[in-house]
Design a protein around this motif. Structure first.
Motif, PDB file in Angstrom:
ATOM      1  N   ARG A 147       0.843  -1.200   0.000  1.00 42.61           N
ATOM      2  CA  ARG A 147       0.000   0.000   0.000  1.00 42.61           C
ATOM      3  C   ARG A 147       0.876   1.246   0.000  1.00 42.61           C
ATOM      4  NH1 ARG A 147      -0.268   2.857   4.614  1.00 42.61           N
ATOM      5  NH2 ARG A 147       0.304   1.881   6.603  1.00 42.61           N
ATOM      6  N   GLU A 201      -3.950  -2.921   0.202  1.00 43.63           N
ATOM      7  CA  GLU A 201      -5.293  -2.813   0.766  1.00 43.63           C
ATOM      8  C   GLU A 201      -6.259  -3.693  -0.025  1.00 43.63           C
ATOM      9  OE1 GLU A 201      -6.281   1.279   0.711  1.00 43.63           O
ATOM     10  OE2 GLU A 201      -4.782   1.854   2.222  1.00 43.63           O
ATOM     11  N   THR A 202      -7.088  -4.381   0.702  1.00 43.99           N
ATOM     12  CA  THR A 202      -8.085  -5.251   0.036  1.00 43.99           C
ATOM     13  C   THR A 202      -9.431  -4.533   0.017  1.00 43.99           C
ATOM     14  OG1 THR A 202      -8.585  -6.331   2.140  1.00 43.99           O
ATOM     15  CG2 THR A 202      -6.907  -7.357   0.745  1.00 43.99           C
ATOM     16  N   THR A 203     -10.136  -4.786  -1.040  1.00 41.42           N
ATOM     17  CA  THR A 203     -11.473  -4.157  -1.166  1.00 41.42           C
ATOM     18  C   THR A 203     -12.538  -5.220  -0.925  1.00 41.42           C
ATOM     19  OG1 THR A 203     -11.472  -4.579  -3.552  1.00 41.42           O
ATOM     20  CG2 THR A 203     -10.640  -2.451  -2.792  1.00 41.42           C
TER      21      THR A 203
END
Length: 205
Positions: A147, A201-203
């Motif tokens: 990130r 970062e995961t969505t």
């Protein structure tokens, strides 16, 4: 003639390394090094203008090749960021905590405030290492493997995590288990924490 000159220079460095390890920087003298290598003071000073310069060259000689090999392990093409960091971390700790380098590091720490040696040694080692790690992390952030964050802070936190289980024992000269297995486990824990903080970062849908 050139080969003979280099042979003499290397002989001086080898003798100086022995003397520095035996007596420390403050206890060593150019006269002792001359006696050990069998050259005159005039010959010694024709190669090295001061004890400080000679000390710095001894450190450079002892560390440069392994420093380069260690940082070459930062493979920006490795698709798995955690694996790339683990590979580097194992090399890095093995390098830092090898017996010979521990001796050299302690000499540097004990003499860091003398004649600008601390600044020169910082530039030779930690500063260069940080720059290599920063560049690697920048690439990781640019390619989405990490990130977005301040890369210099991330690099410093990464190094701190790698050394978290080691630095206090080193500073106080306590026994430590620097086996491959111990280093691998320590590095794995450090990378796990680092990737939790800096992984992409995961969505959620």
């Amino acid at each position: 003639m050139r080969a003979k000159t280099e042979t003499r220079r290397q002989a001086i460095l080898a003798a100086a390394e022995q003397v520095f390890q035996e007596t420390g920087f403050a206890g060593a003298s150019m006269a002792q090094i001359c006696q050990r290598v069998g050259y005159s003071k005039a010959t010694l000073y024709s190669y090295f203008s001061s004890k400080e310069e000679l000390f710095f060259e001894v450190i450079s000689k002892a560390t440069e090749a392994e420093f380069q090999a260690t940082h070459d392990a930062l493979d920006a093409n490795q698709p798995d960021m955690a694996q790339a960091l683990e590979t580097f971390g194992r090399r890095f700790l093995s390098f830092l905590y090898a017996p010979q380098l521990q001796t050299v590091r302690r000499l540097v720490v004990s003499e860091a405030g003398r004649s600008g040696l601390g600044q020169k040694c910082f530039e030779l080692g930690p500063q260069r290492s940080e720059a290599e790690v920063v560049a690697f992390l920048q690439h990781g952030m640019a390619t989405g493997k990490l990130r977005q964050a301040n890369t210099r802070i991330a690099a410093r936190q990464f190094k701190s995590l790698l050394e978290a289980e080691w630095i206090d024992r080193f500073m106080f000269q306590m026994p430590m288990d620097a086996s491959e297995e111990a280093i691998a486990e320590s590095v794995h824990q450090a990378i796990t924490v680092f990737m939790r903080a800096y992984g992409p970062e995961t969505t959620t849908s």
